[in-house]
Design an enzyme around this catalytic site. Structure first.
Site, short mmCIF file in Angstrom:
data_model
loop_
_atom_site.label_atom_id
_atom_site.label_comp_id
_atom_site.label_asym_id
_atom_site.label_seq_id
_atom_site.Cartn_x
_atom_site.Cartn_y
_atom_site.Cartn_z
N PRO A 101 0.77 -1.33 -0.13
CA PRO A 101 0.09 0.01 -0.01
C PRO A 101 0.87 1.14 0.02
O PRO A 101 0.99 1.81 0.98
CB PRO A 101 -0.71 -0.16 1.43
CG PRO A 101 -0.05 -1.00 2.25
CD PRO A 101 0.87 -1.76 1.40
N GLU A 102 1.27 1.80 -1.19
CA GLU A 102 1.30 3.29 -1.31
C GLU A 102 0.33 3.70 -2.05
O GLU A 102 -0.27 3.04 -2.67
CB GLU A 102 2.88 3.32 -1.74
CG GLU A 102 3.97 3.22 -0.94
CD GLU A 102 5.41 3.54 -1.32
OE1 GLU A 102 5.61 4.69 -1.71
OE2 GLU A 102 6.31 2.67 -0.80
#
Length: 282
Positions: free
Chosen positions: A6-7
């Site tokens: 998750p970026e």
DNA sequence: AGTGAGGCCTGAAAGC
DNA sequence: TGCTTTCAGGCCTCAC
């Protein structure tokens, strides 16, 4: 469909997958198998959302917001290890760390997070602006208000290294530890530079590099999602497209640094790894 | 006020 | 083999 990591680009990709599969669906029920996330999942979340329709799904920084038609919105964050699984039919068995399950008329959405640094919560849609989670958010990288002048003002008396400042979500949101290194490589700027030392031109270059790096990753995520699935059923993702992240000692794509001075360097800044080419990045 | 360290959790990989 | 240590893509709080 199953995605993690998750970026901003990954959150964007997951958001798009959710839109395609459950936007417009009705929430039939919500199962909370474990409420112990970064914030406790509210006890009344299932009752507040059951039988509501999903109106809109969008990304806010690294959060995913799901607006319902009853005045409430889900707020999701994936932390370090959060994953979203989207299944077309009922699952026979849940996996370890499947914490929250949305049963909808268009399938199942499973929130899984081993480390539990993420969150799955709910708030009134018209209160989101004031929610403490979003109080200190800086500009989205693609916001046109993000200009060299904006950064100049924020960096004016910052002694902190530019790499560390790129992770500060109150200036620019969405950049994480991978894309901070990648964007600085793209911009040919050393991660060690004091933020205040960046010129107006440096900052223009940096903003373009951030957008280019994130856009490329989002596109890769999109095509990956569509085209590629590993044998075990999980999604392969973009692993060989990083230029410097996790590539210590290797030659960077654009020069012969490995012959000149040992290739891509790894250093620690603010307790986290930074990767860069000491030859190209000044 | 701005900055750096530590903490929250689990699991994979590396080290011994 | 098995035990211990280190490290991980995020964010918050606390002490200086």
């Amino acid at each position: 469909v199953e995605l993690d990591m998750p970026e901003l680009p990954e959150v964007e990709t997951i958001k798009e997958a959710l839109k395609r599969s459950v936007e417009g669906a009705k929430v039939l029920s919500v199962e909370v198998r474990s409420p112990h996330l970064r914030e406790q999942v509210p006890t009344n979340l299932p009752q507040l959302s059951s039988s509501a329709q999903i109106l809109r799904i969008y990304r806010l920084a690294k959060y995913i917001i799901i607006d319902l038609n009853n005045g409430y919105s889900f707020i999701l964050h994936l932390g370090m290890s959060g994953r979203i699984k989207i299944l077309e039919s009922e699952s026979v068995s849940y996996e370890k760390h499947d914490h929250v399950i949305l049963h909808t008329t268009k399938g199942l959405v499973i929130y899984n997070d081993a480390r539990r640094f993420g969150l799955f919560t709910i708030d009134k849609t018209d209160h989101l602006q004031k929610n403490h989670l979003f109080e200190h958010l800086g500009l989205d990288p693609f916001d046109e208000q993000l200009t060299a002048t904006y950064l100049e003002n924020h960096f004016k008396q910052k002694q902190t290294a530019i790499k560390i400042v790129l992770l500060d979500q109150s200036i620019i949101n969405g950049i994480g530890n991978i894309y901070a290194s990648e964007a600085l490589y793209e911009a040919r700027i050393s991660p060690l530079r004091k933020s205040s030392s960046l010129t107006h031109t440096d900052l223009e270059v940096l903003i373009n590099a951030i957008r280019k790096t994130l856009t490329k990753a989002i596109k890769a995520g999109g095509s990956t999602l569509k085209d590629y699935r590993k044998p075990d059923g999980s999604m392969g993702y973009f692993q060989n497209q990083h230029c410097v992240y996790n590539k210590e000692g290797q030659r960077c794509p654009d020069c012969t640094c490995s012959e000149i001075d040992g290739g891509i360097k790894r250093i620690t800044q603010g307790g986290r790894s930074t990767f860069y080419c000491g030859y190209l990045q000044k």
